[in-house]
Design an enzyme around this catalytic site. Structure first.
Site, PDB file in Angstrom:
ATOM      1  CB  ALA A  78      -2.879  -9.510 -36.184  1.00 15.04           C
ATOM      2  CG  ASP A  79      -5.896  -4.652 -32.393  1.00 13.79           C
ATOM      3  OD1 ASP A  79      -6.034  -3.956 -33.394  1.00 13.79           O
ATOM      4  OD2 ASP A  79      -5.844  -4.148 -31.178  1.00 13.79           O
ATOM      5  CD  GLN A  80       2.006  -4.031 -31.138  1.00 12.58           C
ATOM      6  OE1 GLN A  80       2.044  -3.117 -31.994  1.00 12.58           O
ATOM      7  NE2 GLN A  80       2.781  -5.069 -30.940  1.00 12.58           N
ATOM      8  CB  ALA A 115      -4.224 -10.448 -29.779  1.00 11.69           C
TER       9      ALA A 115
END
Length: 202
Positions: A78-80, A115
């Site tokens: 996950a990443d933001q 994401a």
């Protein structure tokens, strides 16, 4: 009876407490194994500039890195990213940088692009991104200083210098978007995928 039907726990390729909390609250057993990638180098080498595409790329790379070292396991990366217009923000390096980010964000609306990607045996099975629109209150210097003093070092652990699940909630006047997206893991599409793989009983 557990709702998790997998032989092994899910792997979360993240050290984020918020993401871990979301999985725990959903009753999904998991192991947290952070990916050993240089995120800024991956982003630079990609040449990508769109915040959503950057977030998706990093989520994929994290999932693949951990998946390649854990065969047979389902891995969630996950990443933001945070974008104010065309400007991208990273985690502030210290209190002064956090204060500067808050000055820029105060009184404006910014976008959080969250994401996630699921990898299995070194292959991406699903990758998606969701967006939340965050409108911060107008803040004076005394309010920014009071917030920074109260929040402490936590302001350096999140992009934008806030954590909505904590004291950061005081900074906002309006939020448009999914709560899970704001916390960094679009949970509903992830759960739908896990159900499609027959890993959940409900």
């Amino acid at each position: 009876m557990s709702i998790w039907l997998g032989k092994d726990p899910l792997i979360l390729a993240s050290q984020s407490r918020a993401r871990q909390m979301l999985l725990s609250n959903a009753g999904i057993p998991f192991e947290a194994i952070p990916a050993g990638i240089d995120e800024r180098a991956v982003q630079k080498d990609s040449g990508l500039t769109a915040p959503g595409e950057i977030a998706k790329l990093l989520a994929r790379e994290k999932a693949l890195w951990v998946s390649s070292r854990n065969p047979g396991r389902y891995v969630v990366g996950a990443d933001q990213t945070l974008a104010l217009g065309d400007r991208l923000f990273s985690k502030p390096a210290g209190r002064a940088a956090a204060a500067e980010q808050l000055r820029l964000l105060a009184g404006n609306s910014h976008a959080l692009h969250s994401a996630f990607a699921v990898a299995h045996d070194g292959k991406i099975m699903l990758a998606d991104v969701a967006i939340a629109k965050m409108t911060m209150r107008s803040l004076g210097e005394s309010e920014i200083e009071a917030y920074l003093e109260q929040a402490g070092v936590a302001v350096t652990t999140s992009v934008g210098a806030y954590q909505l699940e904590g004291l950061g909630v005081h900074l906002f006047e309006r939020i448009e978007g999914d709560h899970f997206t704001i916390l960094g893991l679009p949970l509903l599409p992830l759960l739908a995928f896990l159900r499609s793989e027959r890993l959940l009983a409900v």
